[in-house]
Design a protein around this motif. Structure first.
Motif, mmCIF file in Angstrom:
data_model
loop_
_atom_site.group_PDB
_atom_site.id
_atom_site.type_symbol
_atom_site.label_atom_id
_atom_site.label_comp_id
_atom_site.label_asym_id
_atom_site.label_seq_id
_atom_site.Cartn_x
_atom_site.Cartn_y
_atom_site.Cartn_z
ATOM 1 N N LYS A 599 0.841 -1.192 0.000
ATOM 2 C CA LYS A 599 0.000 0.000 0.000
ATOM 3 C C LYS A 599 0.878 1.244 0.000
ATOM 4 O O LYS A 599 1.942 1.265 0.622
ATOM 5 C CB LYS A 599 -0.929 0.025 1.215
ATOM 6 C CG LYS A 599 -1.962 -1.099 1.223
ATOM 7 C CD LYS A 599 -2.896 -0.984 2.425
ATOM 8 C CE LYS A 599 -3.953 -2.085 2.401
ATOM 9 N NZ LYS A 599 -4.877 -1.975 3.559
ATOM 10 N N TYR A 601 1.094 5.322 0.887
ATOM 11 C CA TYR A 601 0.521 6.385 1.711
ATOM 12 C C TYR A 601 1.211 7.706 1.379
ATOM 13 O O TYR A 601 2.446 7.761 1.250
ATOM 14 C CB TYR A 601 0.713 6.093 3.197
ATOM 15 C CG TYR A 601 -0.025 4.889 3.716
ATOM 16 C CD1 TYR A 601 -1.247 5.026 4.371
ATOM 17 C CD2 TYR A 601 0.497 3.609 3.563
ATOM 18 C CE1 TYR A 601 -1.931 3.925 4.865
ATOM 19 C CE2 TYR A 601 -0.176 2.497 4.049
ATOM 20 C CZ TYR A 601 -1.391 2.662 4.698
ATOM 21 O OH TYR A 601 -2.065 1.567 5.189
ATOM 22 N N CYS A 605 -1.975 9.293 4.386
ATOM 23 C CA CYS A 605 -3.271 8.907 3.831
ATOM 24 C C CYS A 605 -3.083 7.841 2.755
ATOM 25 O O CYS A 605 -2.257 8.006 1.843
ATOM 26 C CB CYS A 605 -3.976 10.122 3.219
ATOM 27 S SG CYS A 605 -4.210 11.490 4.374
ATOM 28 N N GLU A 606 -3.843 6.766 2.848
ATOM 29 C CA GLU A 606 -3.724 5.688 1.873
ATOM 30 C C GLU A 606 -4.245 6.138 0.514
ATOM 31 O O GLU A 606 -5.337 6.705 0.414
ATOM 32 C CB GLU A 606 -4.487 4.454 2.349
ATOM 33 C CG GLU A 606 -4.361 3.260 1.407
ATOM 34 C CD GLU A 606 -5.141 2.043 1.875
ATOM 35 O OE1 GLU A 606 -5.409 1.165 1.035
ATOM 36 O OE2 GLU A 606 -5.497 1.988 3.068
ATOM 37 N N PRO A 656 0.040 3.734 10.053
ATOM 38 C CA PRO A 656 0.231 5.177 9.846
ATOM 39 C C PRO A 656 0.591 5.935 11.121
ATOM 40 O O PRO A 656 1.361 6.901 11.066
ATOM 41 C CB PRO A 656 -1.122 5.635 9.286
ATOM 42 C CG PRO A 656 -1.622 4.433 8.546
ATOM 43 C CD PRO A 656 -1.194 3.256 9.388
#
Length: 662
Positions: A599, A601, A605-606, A656
Motif C-alpha cells: 500500500k 501512503y 493517507c492511503e 500510519p
C-alpha cells in the motif's frame, strides 16, 4: 413591504437596508403599512416597540385554527429530539448554527413556536442529520428579537421552547434585540432578563462569563481540537458593556472570537454590507482593535449580506447579516449553518428551514413553503476561505514541531535510518562524505557524482517537512537528458543490499520538488531505488521491463509518485501510484507491505491506486540502494531534482500512527 432603493453604497455610509425600527424612510414606510393594515398593536407605543405580526403569519388559509396550533394540524409537541448533545470536540469539521429574528413566532397576537421547535429538534438530532453537511453541531447562536413585543406572555412561550436546549445540555447563546428591550444594557430588569437570566446561562456547558448587568454573555466551546469564544452581546452596549467585552477577550488572549449581536451591518442591493451607525461604534470600540475577532454575525436588517474589513492588525474580519423575518411565515424558523472545515481551510454556509423540511417529509408542503425549504442564492449559500493557522497566528501561533532525536525513530524492525542534520546549511556535501546509518546496522551512504556535473550538485539545507524528525535535508541539483548530479548509495558491505523483506517492509521518505522542476528533464527520477535490472534477476513476465531496476520509488513526468518493484513471488513488477503532487510542498511517502499486499501512503493517507495482487518480499541482487539516483540498464540515467529529508526503512509493516510524520 419594500426597503428603500433611492440610496447607493457610494452615496452614503449607511447600508441601504430595511430597518423597521429606526427613524428613517424604511421605518416610516413600514409603520405606515402596518397602520393602514391595522396591525400596529395598542401596546406598542407604551412599550416603545413595534408590535407587528406579518400578514403571512396570520391563521387565514389554514382552516381557522387557533394561534397556538400548528397550521398543518399537528400540536407543537408532536415531535421530540431523538439525540443528545455530544459533539466531537476534536473533529476538524464542526458546525455553528445561527438563528436570527424569531419575533413573529412569539407575538402576543399570534404565538406559534412550531418552526423554532423544529429548528431546535434538528440541532439536537444527529441521527436526523445523518448524511447531511451539518454534522457535529457545537453551538447555536440566536441573534436577538426573540419576541416581538418583549412581553412576559411572549417569553412564557419562548422559555418552553428554549427548554428543549436546556434539557439536552446544549451549548447556545441568546441575546436581546430591540424588540426584546429598549435603551442600553444598564436598563435593569426586563421580561427578557427574567427569562434568560445569568443563573440560566450558567447551566449551559459553554457558559464562560456574564456581564454584571446580565445582558452580555461569553461562551467557550471546544471544536477542532481547540477552544473558541463566542460573545453574545446586547442590542446596545453601554460604556461598561464595552469595557466588559474587551476585558473578557483580554483575559482569554489565545482564543479565536465570534461576535454575535443584533445590529452591526446592513446590506446593499448587490449583497455586500456596510456598518450601521451603531455598528461603527462596535467596530471602533471593540472589533477592530481585537485581532481575535474574525467573524461577526447579526440580524435586525434584511436582506442578508456580508463584507470583509481589515482590523488594526491588517487581518480580515468577516461581517455577516442574516435575517429572514421578511420571508414567508415570518422566516419559518430559518437557520443558517456555518460548517467549519479546518483541513480544507473553509467555512461553508447554508440557509434552510428545518420546519419546512419536516413539512416536506410529511407531504404537507404548500407552494409558498416549498420555495423556502432551502435558500441557495449567493448571499444565502456560499463559502469562505480562511487559512486558520495564518489568521490566528498573531494571537495563537501554532508552535513548530521540535526536532526529535534519532533514537526515538528506531522502532523495532528498523533496518536503516538516514538523516542529514550534521553540517552547516548552505554548504556543499564534499567528496568522500559518508552519512552514517543512524540505526547502527551499518547501512551507511557514500557520495557518488556523475562525471561533468557542475558545482553545488548536493547542498545541505535546514528546510524540512513540518513533521520531519530532523530539521534538515539535502538539495539534489540533478537531472537527466543529459544526466548530471550527485547522489548517495549504500556502501558495498551494507546488510541492506542483501535484504529480501520476506516478512514485509515499510519505506518512508520526506521530499519536495522545486518550482523549476521540469517533467522532460526531471521526470521518471527516483528518490530511492535499488541497483540491478529485472533481466539480471530473471524477471521476464508480462509486466517486466528488462532494463529497469528491481525497485524504485520515484516521480513520473507529471509528479505522480510511482512505486515499482519486483516481488519474490512474481515474474513481473508490482506498482502503486499517487495522485498528482504539487511543487514547492513537502510530502511524506510511505510504502507498506504486510507480507502479502503493498500500500502507498501520502502524508499518512492511503492512496486508492494500489495493487491487490499478492506481493511477497523484494528481489535482491546484493547490489546497493541509491538515494537520489536511478539506473537504466545498470547505468545512472537520472539524478533527483529536489530536496530529500529523513529516510527510514523497516523490515515490517508499520501503521500510519507509527510513520515518521505521525
Amino acid at each position: 413591504m419594500h426597503r428603500p432603493v433611492d440610496a447607493h453604497p457610494s452615496d452614503c455610509a449607511c447600508p441601504v437596508t430595511a430597518d423597521p425600527d429606526g427613524d428613517g424612510v424604511a421605518a416610516s414606510s413600514r409603520r405606515t403599512f402596518l397602520q393602514r393594515a391595522g396591525a400596529l398593536g395598542a401596546g406598542a407605543g407604551a412599550a416603545g416597540l413595534l408590535a407587528a405580526a406579518p400578514a403571512h403569519a396570520a391563521g387565514a388559509g389554514h382552516g381557522g385554527r387557533g394561534a397556538d396550533d400548528d397550521p398543518y394540524g399537528r400540536t407543537t409537541t408532536s415531535r421530540g429530539p431523538r439525540g443528545k448533545w455530544s459533539p466531537d470536540p476534536d473533529s476538524p469539521r464542526f458546525t455553528v448554527v445561527v438563528m436570527p429574528d424569531t419575533q413573529y413566532m412569539f407575538d402576543q397576537d399570534r404565538i406559534h413556536p412550531a418552526p423554532v421547535e423544529a429548528s431546535f429538534r434538528w440541532v439536537l438530532d444527529p441521527e436526523g442529520r445523518a448524511g447531511g453537511n451539518d454534522e457535529n453541531i457545537v453551538f447555536l447562536a440566536h441573534l436577538g428579537d426573540v419576541t416581538n413585543n418583549g412581553l412576559a406572555e411572549e417569553y412564557a412561550a419562548a422559555t418552553e421552547v428554549f427548554g428543549l436546549l436546556d434539557r439536552a445540555g446544549a451549548s447556545y447563546g441568546v441575546l436581546a434585540g430591540n424588540h426584546d428591550v429598549s435603551d442600553d444594557d444598564q436598563r435593569g430588569d426586563t421580561p427578557y432578563l427574567d427569562t434568560f437570566s445569568v443563573a440560566r446561562a450558567k447551566k449551559r456547558p459553554s457558559h464562560h462569563a456574564s456581564s454584571p448587568d446580565g445582558y452580555n454573555t461569553a461562551h467557550v466551546f471546544r471544536a477542532g481540537g481547540r477552544d473558541w469564544m463566542l460573545l453574545a452581546l446586547d442590542w446596545r452596549l453601554s460604556e461598561s458593556g464595552f469595557a466588559w467585552a474587551n476585558s473578557v477577550i483580554a483575559d482569554n488572549p489565545t482564543l479565536p472570537v465570534i461576535v454575535t449581536t443584533h445590529e452591526i451591518v446592513g446590506s446593499y442591493d448587490d449583497g455586500t454590507a456596510g456598518l450601521s451607525g451603531y455598528g461603527q461604534q462596535l467596530w471602533d470600540k471593540l472589533i477592530k482593535g481585537n485581532d481575535q475577532i474574525f467573524l461577526t454575525l447579526n440580524g435586525h436588517y434584511w436582506p442578508p449580506g456580508s463584507t470583509v474589513m481589515k482590523n488594526d492588525a491588517g487581518h480580515d474580519v468577516h461581517l455577516h447579516i442574516t435575517n429572514y423575518q421578511d420571508r414567508y411565515y415570518g422566516g419559518a424558523g430559518m437557520v443558517r449553518s456555518y460548517r467549519f472545515d479546518l483541513d480544507r481551510g473553509r467555512i461553508d454556509i447554508a440557509t434552510f428551514s428545518p420546519w419546512i423540511r419536516e413539512l416536506a417529509a410529511d407531504g404537507e408542503l404548500n407552494a409558498l413553503a416549498a420555495q423556502e425549504l432551502e435558500l441557495t442564492s449567493a448571499v444565502d449559500r456560499f463559502s469562505m476561505e480562511i487559512d486558520f493557522d495564518e489568521r490566528f497566528s498573531g494571537f495563537a501561533p501554532v508552535p513548530p514541531r521540535e526536532a526529535r532525536p534519532a533514537r526515538r525513530m528506531l522502532l523495532p524492525g528498523t533496518l536503516a535510518y538516514w538523516r542529514f542534520d550534521e553540517g552547516a546549511a548552505g554548504t556543499d556535501v564534499a567528496a568522500g562524505t559518508v552519512f552514517k546509518d543512524r540505526s547502527g546496522n551499518g547501512n551507511d551512504l557514500e557520495l557518488r557524482t556523475v562525471p561533468g556535473t557542475p558545482a553545488h550538485a548536493l547542498v545541505r539545507t535546514d528546510d524540512h517537512h513540518p513533521d520531519q524528525p530532523a530539521h534538515a535535508g539535502l538539495v539534489f541539483a540533478g537531472q537527466g537528458n543529459p544526466v548530471s548530479g550527485s547522489y548517495l548509495r549504500t556502501v558495498d558491505s551494507a546488510p541492506l543490499n542483501r535484504e529480501t523483506f520476506a516478512r514485509g517492509y515499510t519505506f518512508e521518505v520526506f521530499f519536495k520538488v522545486p518550482a523549476d522542476w521540469d517533467g522532460g528533464r526531471n521526470g521518471w527520477s527516483a528518490m530511492l531505488s535499488r541497483a540491478g535490472t529485472a533481466a539480471a534477476a530473471g524477471k521476464n513476465g508480462p509486466t517486466a521491463t528488462a532494463e529497469e531496476p528491481v525497485l524504485s520509488l520515484g516521480l513520473s513526468s507529471s509528479i505522480e509518485l510511482q512505486w515499482n518493484a519486483y516481488p519474490l513471488n512474481q515474474d513481473g513488477a508490482t506498482t502503486a501510484w499517487s495522485h498528482l503532487l504539487q511543487k514547492e510542498e513537502w510530502w511524506h511517502v510511505a510504502v507498506v507491505n504486510d507480507g502479502r499486499i503493498s500500500k502507498l501512503y501520502v502524508n499518512g493517507c492511503e492512496e486508492g491506486r494500489n495493487p491487490t495482487s499478492r506481493a511477497v518480499g523484494l528481489t535482491a541482487l546484493d547490489l546497493p540502494f541509491l538515494l537520489g539516483g536511478y539506473q537504466w540498464a545498470d547505468a545512472v540515467s537520472q539524478v533527483f531534482h529536489g530536496t530529500i529529508g529523513d529516510v527510514r526503512i523497516s523490515g515490517r509493516a508499520l501503521k500510519p500512527g507509527q510513520f515518521m510524520n505521525a
